[in-house]
Design an enzyme around this catalytic site. Structure first.
Site, mmCIF file in Angstrom:
data_model
loop_
_atom_site.group_PDB
_atom_site.id
_atom_site.type_symbol
_atom_site.label_atom_id
_atom_site.label_comp_id
_atom_site.label_asym_id
_atom_site.label_seq_id
_atom_site.Cartn_x
_atom_site.Cartn_y
_atom_site.Cartn_z
ATOM 1 N N LYS A 66 33.171 -13.850 -77.017
ATOM 2 C CA LYS A 66 32.269 -13.821 -78.186
ATOM 3 C C LYS A 66 32.867 -14.690 -79.278
ATOM 4 O O LYS A 66 34.077 -14.911 -79.304
ATOM 5 C CB LYS A 66 32.137 -12.385 -78.708
ATOM 6 C CG LYS A 66 30.923 -12.156 -79.576
ATOM 7 C CD LYS A 66 29.687 -11.872 -78.748
ATOM 8 C CE LYS A 66 28.428 -11.831 -79.563
ATOM 9 N NZ LYS A 66 27.289 -11.342 -78.749
ATOM 10 N N ASP A 104 23.326 -15.392 -81.033
ATOM 11 C CA ASP A 104 23.462 -13.982 -81.438
ATOM 12 C C ASP A 104 22.877 -13.945 -82.851
ATOM 13 O O ASP A 104 22.127 -14.869 -83.233
ATOM 14 C CB ASP A 104 24.937 -13.536 -81.404
ATOM 15 C CG ASP A 104 25.088 -12.015 -81.505
ATOM 16 O OD1 ASP A 104 24.917 -11.338 -80.486
ATOM 17 O OD2 ASP A 104 25.342 -11.485 -82.614
HETATM 18 P P1 NDP Z 1 18.628 -12.314 -85.287
HETATM 19 O O1 NDP Z 1 19.525 -13.001 -86.246
HETATM 20 O O2 NDP Z 1 17.546 -13.056 -84.630
HETATM 21 O O3 NDP Z 1 17.969 -11.040 -85.975
HETATM 22 C C1 NDP Z 1 18.735 -10.020 -86.528
HETATM 23 C C2 NDP Z 1 17.818 -9.059 -87.249
HETATM 24 O O4 NDP Z 1 18.546 -7.939 -87.688
HETATM 25 C C3 NDP Z 1 17.199 -9.695 -88.484
HETATM 26 O O5 NDP Z 1 15.949 -9.121 -88.709
HETATM 27 C C4 NDP Z 1 18.186 -9.298 -89.582
HETATM 28 O O6 NDP Z 1 17.609 -9.257 -90.863
HETATM 29 C C5 NDP Z 1 18.598 -7.920 -89.123
HETATM 30 N N1 NDP Z 1 19.982 -7.700 -89.524
HETATM 31 C C6 NDP Z 1 21.051 -8.414 -89.168
HETATM 32 N N2 NDP Z 1 22.170 -7.954 -89.746
HETATM 33 C C7 NDP Z 1 21.784 -6.936 -90.483
HETATM 34 C C8 NDP Z 1 22.481 -6.064 -91.323
HETATM 35 N N3 NDP Z 1 23.807 -6.151 -91.510
HETATM 36 N N4 NDP Z 1 21.782 -5.100 -91.904
HETATM 37 C C9 NDP Z 1 20.444 -5.002 -91.700
HETATM 38 N N5 NDP Z 1 19.728 -5.810 -90.928
HETATM 39 C C10 NDP Z 1 20.382 -6.772 -90.331
HETATM 40 O O7 NDP Z 1 19.608 -11.641 -84.206
HETATM 41 P P2 NDP Z 1 19.236 -11.086 -82.763
HETATM 42 O O8 NDP Z 1 17.887 -10.490 -82.757
HETATM 43 O O9 NDP Z 1 19.594 -12.125 -81.788
HETATM 44 O O10 NDP Z 1 20.345 -9.930 -82.608
HETATM 45 C C11 NDP Z 1 20.085 -8.574 -82.967
HETATM 46 C C12 NDP Z 1 21.092 -7.675 -82.265
HETATM 47 O O11 NDP Z 1 20.950 -7.833 -80.845
HETATM 48 C C13 NDP Z 1 22.563 -7.969 -82.546
HETATM 49 O O12 NDP Z 1 23.290 -6.761 -82.485
HETATM 50 C C14 NDP Z 1 22.974 -8.859 -81.375
HETATM 51 O O13 NDP Z 1 24.370 -8.813 -81.144
HETATM 52 C C15 NDP Z 1 22.193 -8.186 -80.249
HETATM 53 N N6 NDP Z 1 21.942 -8.987 -79.057
HETATM 54 C C16 NDP Z 1 21.337 -10.208 -79.124
HETATM 55 C C17 NDP Z 1 21.071 -10.907 -77.977
HETATM 56 C C18 NDP Z 1 20.354 -12.212 -77.984
HETATM 57 O O14 NDP Z 1 20.088 -12.743 -76.908
HETATM 58 N N7 NDP Z 1 19.989 -12.755 -79.139
HETATM 59 C C19 NDP Z 1 21.482 -10.403 -76.668
HETATM 60 C C20 NDP Z 1 22.029 -9.082 -76.706
HETATM 61 C C21 NDP Z 1 22.263 -8.421 -77.855
HETATM 62 P P3 NDP Z 1 17.395 -10.620 -91.710
HETATM 63 O O15 NDP Z 1 16.146 -11.244 -91.159
HETATM 64 O O16 NDP Z 1 17.271 -10.177 -93.107
HETATM 65 O O17 NDP Z 1 18.616 -11.428 -91.455
HETATM 66 O O1 2IT Z 2 25.232 -9.933 -77.070
HETATM 67 C C1 2IT Z 2 24.804 -10.708 -76.187
HETATM 68 O O2 2IT Z 2 24.770 -10.369 -75.005
HETATM 69 C C2 2IT Z 2 24.307 -12.008 -76.599
HETATM 70 N N1 2IT Z 2 24.288 -12.305 -77.791
HETATM 71 C C3 2IT Z 2 23.837 -12.995 -75.582
HETATM 72 C C4 2IT Z 2 25.005 -13.706 -74.957
HETATM 73 C C5 2IT Z 2 24.657 -14.839 -74.022
HETATM 74 O O3 2IT Z 2 25.619 -15.473 -73.565
HETATM 75 O O4 2IT Z 2 23.484 -15.077 -73.737
#
Ligand code: NDP
Ligand code: 2IT
Length: 444
Positions: free
Chosen positions: A126, A166
């Site tokens: 990561k 992420d």
């Molecule tokens: P994005 O940046 O696309 O979206 C994150 C969302 O969560 C936004 O709406 C953001 O609000 C909100 N957010 C982020 N941080 C905070 C905080 N500290 N407090 C409140 N709201 C918050 O990220 P993802 O959707 O990609 O990721 C979301 C979660 O999923 C994370 O935990 C990530 O690690 C996990 N994840 C992501 C994967 C991926 O493929 N993208 C895969 C597996 C897990 P705002 O719009 O205001 O920033």
């Molecule tokens: O938390 C996660 O699994 C991710 N942000 C996606 C990682 C990846 O390599 O696609």
């Protein structure tokens, strides 16, 4: 003192300012107790747990870039290469002001077991930075990404370490980083996943985490005699994971009534309008107040509150520790019977325990959100064979992977007399393959 307790104690002592990392290690090691106890002498002699909780290596570096006023800004970049026993390091890059080494280590540690659960050959890593893309111009984001990759490119490669998106890292950031990698290294290779479709990205990667979350939730419900159709769902977040979770939930006949961002949350009695949400978040990069302004059935509330809404199923899809014990109590009191984690470690240890004690079906993030990284691994396969598969082909592989993950963790839980405890099942199923590979590869 038991081996597990000794290792937890030493992790806390050796990494004093990393509470999220302690939390992730505790959750995993506590639930591995039955497996560790059964092989304690061997694992102790091999120092298997000590090796598992210590990253192979971690990088921390300066990221200088010039803002639109000509001012030089300096951020900190991170990459933790945690464990490559079953494949090249694989895991996303988080861009958020809260990022520090402890957060990257918790995410990298989780990623080891998640990646193992996918049954694809990927190890755990990561990275990220405390850079905040919010409010920055495209040029500023590009300047940051280029500087970040100028250093990161020394440590990564298609067969070494393959980062992805992420929080805060989406298609735009991956594009700028890929361009810089190619320019410095003069190699056109699948060093990043989540790439744009015109330059080696996979169809369905954008949707994969959210879709995968719904596929595994559907399977968990089915195996417990329940159906997702007709259910009311509360989702938190309004980013990549949340948006496609909402879209798939609606396709499966459920109604999602909430979403949130870092400033507030929406309750929409008619169900969230995904196209409107996508326009606001993916295109305009605007706040959720715009959603409420555009839709009469929606209410906007400042701050936190998604878990106060009456729902059958809760899907936390924003960030770590966003669902605490009080929230868990409210969800249970309101009749919520299933929680599946789209985000990484969104539920605190106390909240998880409360939900499980109250018979809520609970699918942990390392299983529930594994669809993203699994599809990243499919993107790596397509890049290696220099072919691209159709949306349907990738989506159908994703469905199979998620259903398979659920059955693996269900089976592992049953094997250790913990039927229905999917946290334990996921940790055991993820650990077994990694432990086996580490032991087979000797002391390294
Ligand atoms: P994005 O940046 O696309 O979206 C994150 C969302 O969560 C936004 O709406 C953001 O609000 C909100 N957010 C982020 N941080 C905070 C905080 N500290 N407090 C409140 N709201 C918050 O990220 P993802 O959707 O990609 O990721 C979301 C979660 O999923 C994370 O935990 C990530 O690690 C996990 N994840 C992501 C994967 C991926 O493929 N993208 C895969 C597996 C897990 P705002 O719009 O205001 O920033
Ligand atoms: O938390 C996660 O699994 C991710 N942000 C996606 C990682 C990846 O390599 O696609």
């Amino acid at each position: 003192m038991s081996y597990v307790d000794e290792v937890i104690e030493s992790v806390v002592k050796k990494n004093p300012s990393e509470p999220e990392f302690h939390q992730a290690v505790k959750e995993v090691l506590e639930s591995l107790r039955p497996v560790i106890d059964a092989n304690e002498a061997l694992y102790r002699k091999e120092a298997l747990l000590e090796r598992l909780v210590e990253p192979d290596r971690q990088f921390k570096f300066r990221v200088p870039w010039v803002d639109d006023k000509g001012q030089v800004q300096v951020n900190t970049g991170y990459r933790v290469q945690f464990n490559n026993s079953i494949g090249p390091y694989k895991g996303g890059l988080r861009l958020h002001p809260s990022v520090n080494m402890g957060i990257i280590k918790f995410l990298g540690f989780e990623q080891i077991f998640k990646n193992s659960l996918t049954c694809l050959p990927i190890g755990g890593g990561k990275g990220g930075s405390d850079f905040d893309p919010k409010g920055k111009s495209d040029r500023e984001v590009m300047a940051f990404c280029q500087s970040f990759m100028t250093e990161l490119c020394k440590y990564i490669g298609a067969d070494t370490d393959v980062p992805a998106g992420d929080i805060g890292t989406g298609a735009r950031e991956i594009g700028y980083m890929f361009g810089q990698y190619k320019k410095i290294k003069s190699i056109y290779e699948g060093v990043l996943t989540g790439k744009g479709l015109s330059y080696g990205g996979s169809l369905a990667r954008t949707e994969a985490t959210g879709y995968g979350l719904l596929y595994i939730t559907q399977e968990m419900l089915k195996c417990n005699g329940k159906d997702i159709a007709g259910k009311t769902i509360a989702v938190s977040g309004a980013g990549n994971v949340a948006i496609y979770a909402i879209q798939k939930a609606h396709q499966l006949g459920a109604k999602v009534v909430t979403c949130s961002d870092s400033t507030g949350w929406i309750y929409d009695s008619e169900g969230i309008d995904v196209e409107l949400l996508r326009e606001i978040k993916e295109v305009k990069r605007a706040r959720l107040t715009e959603y409420a302004a555009a839709r009469s059935s929606a209410e906007y509330h400042e701050g936190k509150g998604v878990w106060t809404v009456k729902c059958d199923i809760a899907l936390p899809c924003a960030t770590q520790n966003e669902l605490n014990e009080e929230d868990a109590k409210t969800l249970v009191a309101n009749g919520c019977f299933a929680v599946a984690e789209g985000a990484n470690m969104p539920t605190t240890l106390e909240a998880t325990k409360y939900l499980q004690d109250n018979k809520v079906l609970f699918c942990p993030g390392k299983a529930a959100n594994a669809g993203g990284v699994a599809t990243s691994a499919l993107e790596m396969s397509q890049n290696s064979e220099r072919l691209s598969w159709s949306f349907e082909e990738v989506d159908s592989k994703l469905q199979n992977i998620m259903v398979n993950i659920f059955h693996n963790l269900d089976e592992a839980a049953k094997r250790y007399g913990k039927e229905g405890d999917y946290v334990t099942g996921a940790n055991i199923a993820g650990f077994e393959k990694v432990a086996d590979a580490m032991l087979a590869q000797g002391v390294c």
